[in-house]
Design a protein around this motif. Structure first.
Motif, PDB file in Angstrom:
ATOM      1  N   ASP A  28      28.156   1.880 -16.056  1.00  0.00           N
ATOM      2  CA  ASP A  28      28.815   1.320 -15.043  1.00  0.00           C
ATOM      3  C   ASP A  28      28.227   0.102 -14.524  1.00  0.00           C
ATOM      4  OD1 ASP A  28      26.356   2.384 -13.506  1.00  0.00           O
ATOM      5  OD2 ASP A  28      27.740   3.892 -11.567  1.00  0.00           O
ATOM      6  N   VAL A  34      27.432   7.047 -17.380  1.00  0.00           N
ATOM      7  CA  VAL A  34      28.802   7.785 -16.658  1.00  0.00           C
ATOM      8  C   VAL A  34      29.639   8.479 -17.457  1.00  0.00           C
ATOM      9  CG1 VAL A  34      28.687   6.787 -14.165  1.00  0.00           C
ATOM     10  CG2 VAL A  34      30.191   5.864 -15.795  1.00  0.00           C
ATOM     11  N   ARG A  36      33.799   9.026 -17.593  1.00  0.00           N
ATOM     12  CA  ARG A  36      34.433   8.874 -16.701  1.00  0.00           C
ATOM     13  C   ARG A  36      36.322   9.629 -17.558  1.00  0.00           C
ATOM     14  NH1 ARG A  36      36.673   3.911 -14.478  1.00  0.00           N
ATOM     15  NH2 ARG A  36      34.697   3.631 -15.499  1.00  0.00           N
ATOM     16  N   ARG A  37      36.224  10.585 -17.221  1.00  0.00           N
ATOM     17  CA  ARG A  37      37.696  11.477 -17.464  1.00  0.00           C
ATOM     18  C   ARG A  37      38.529  11.887 -17.185  1.00  0.00           C
ATOM     19  NH1 ARG A  37      34.701  17.815 -16.886  1.00  0.00           N
ATOM     20  NH2 ARG A  37      33.018  17.382 -17.407  1.00  0.00           N
ATOM     21  N   ARG A  50      38.085  11.258 -13.189  1.00  0.00           N
ATOM     22  CA  ARG A  50      36.364  11.999 -12.569  1.00  0.00           C
ATOM     23  C   ARG A  50      35.792  11.094 -13.442  1.00  0.00           C
ATOM     24  NH1 ARG A  50      34.575  18.308 -12.083  1.00  0.00           N
ATOM     25  NH2 ARG A  50      33.239  18.030 -10.423  1.00  0.00           N
ATOM     26  N   CYS A  51      34.564  10.511 -12.301  1.00  0.00           N
ATOM     27  CA  CYS A  51      33.518   9.687 -12.833  1.00  0.00           C
ATOM     28  C   CYS A  51      31.773  10.685 -12.441  1.00  0.00           C
ATOM     29  CB  CYS A  51      33.097   8.498 -12.152  1.00  0.00           C
ATOM     30  SG  CYS A  51      34.835   7.306 -13.254  1.00  0.00           S
ATOM     31  N   GLU A  52      31.217  11.028 -13.716  1.00  0.00           N
ATOM     32  CA  GLU A  52      30.221  11.412 -13.284  1.00  0.00           C
ATOM     33  C   GLU A  52      29.017  11.233 -13.840  1.00  0.00           C
ATOM     34  OE1 GLU A  52      30.754  15.976 -14.316  1.00  0.00           O
ATOM     35  OE2 GLU A  52      33.088  15.402 -14.602  1.00  0.00           O
ATOM     36  N   PRO A  53      27.800  10.845 -13.203  1.00  0.00           N
ATOM     37  CA  PRO A  53      27.118  10.092 -13.563  1.00  0.00           C
ATOM     38  C   PRO A  53      25.403  11.021 -14.510  1.00  0.00           C
ATOM     39  CG  PRO A  53      26.439  10.479 -11.478  1.00  0.00           C
ATOM     40  CD  PRO A  53      27.970  11.211 -12.083  1.00  0.00           C
ATOM     41  N   VAL A  54      25.104  10.866 -15.786  1.00  0.00           N
ATOM     42  CA  VAL A  54      24.698  11.408 -16.695  1.00  0.00           C
ATOM     43  C   VAL A  54      23.328  11.169 -16.262  1.00  0.00           C
ATOM     44  CG1 VAL A  54      26.707  12.769 -17.653  1.00  0.00           C
ATOM     45  CG2 VAL A  54      25.432  10.175 -18.459  1.00  0.00           C
ATOM     46  N   GLY A  60      24.803  12.269 -21.885  1.00  0.00           N
ATOM     47  CA  GLY A  60      26.702  12.130 -21.758  1.00  0.00           C
ATOM     48  C   GLY A  60      26.855  12.025 -23.045  1.00  0.00           C
ATOM     49  N   MET A  63      28.039  16.155 -23.031  1.00  0.00           N
ATOM     50  CA  MET A  63      28.597  16.736 -22.382  1.00  0.00           C
ATOM     51  C   MET A  63      29.907  16.411 -23.094  1.00  0.00           C
ATOM     52  SD  MET A  63      29.614  14.794 -18.412  1.00  0.00           S
ATOM     53  CE  MET A  63      28.967  15.734 -17.705  1.00  0.00           C
TER      54      MET A  63
END
Length: 79
Positions: A28, A34, A36-37, A50-54, A60, A63
């Motif tokens: 980011d 992150v 990003r889905r 949806r954005c999820e930090p890893v 990542g 994931m």
């Protein structure tokens, strides 16, 4: 394996339900990794993101592998 400085993208489509799903591992604006889905219908503009930090690039990739496994179990095909 891709380099830690590049974005990694995976995309899937469900041929029967006409749906798509995409997951992308990227940095980011603050340098945090992150996932990003993005998902939705191929027939309408409806969908979500949806954005999820890893914690790291490796986390990542893990994931992304879990997401891919889940998409395949639900009938999605890589596109």
């Amino acid at each position: 394996m891709p380099e830690a400085g590049t974005a990694t993208v995976r995309s899937w489509r469900h041929p029967d339900k006409r749906r798509y799903y995409s997951a992308r591992l990227e940095r980011d604006l603050f340098g945090t990794w992150v996932v990003r889905r993005v998902w939705g219908s191929l027939d309408s503009r409806l969908g979500g993101m949806r954005c999820e930090p890893v914690a790291s690039f490796g986390a990542g990739l893990d994931m992304l592998a879990r997401i891919e496994s889940r998409r395949r179990r639900r009938g999605y095909e890589a596109s």
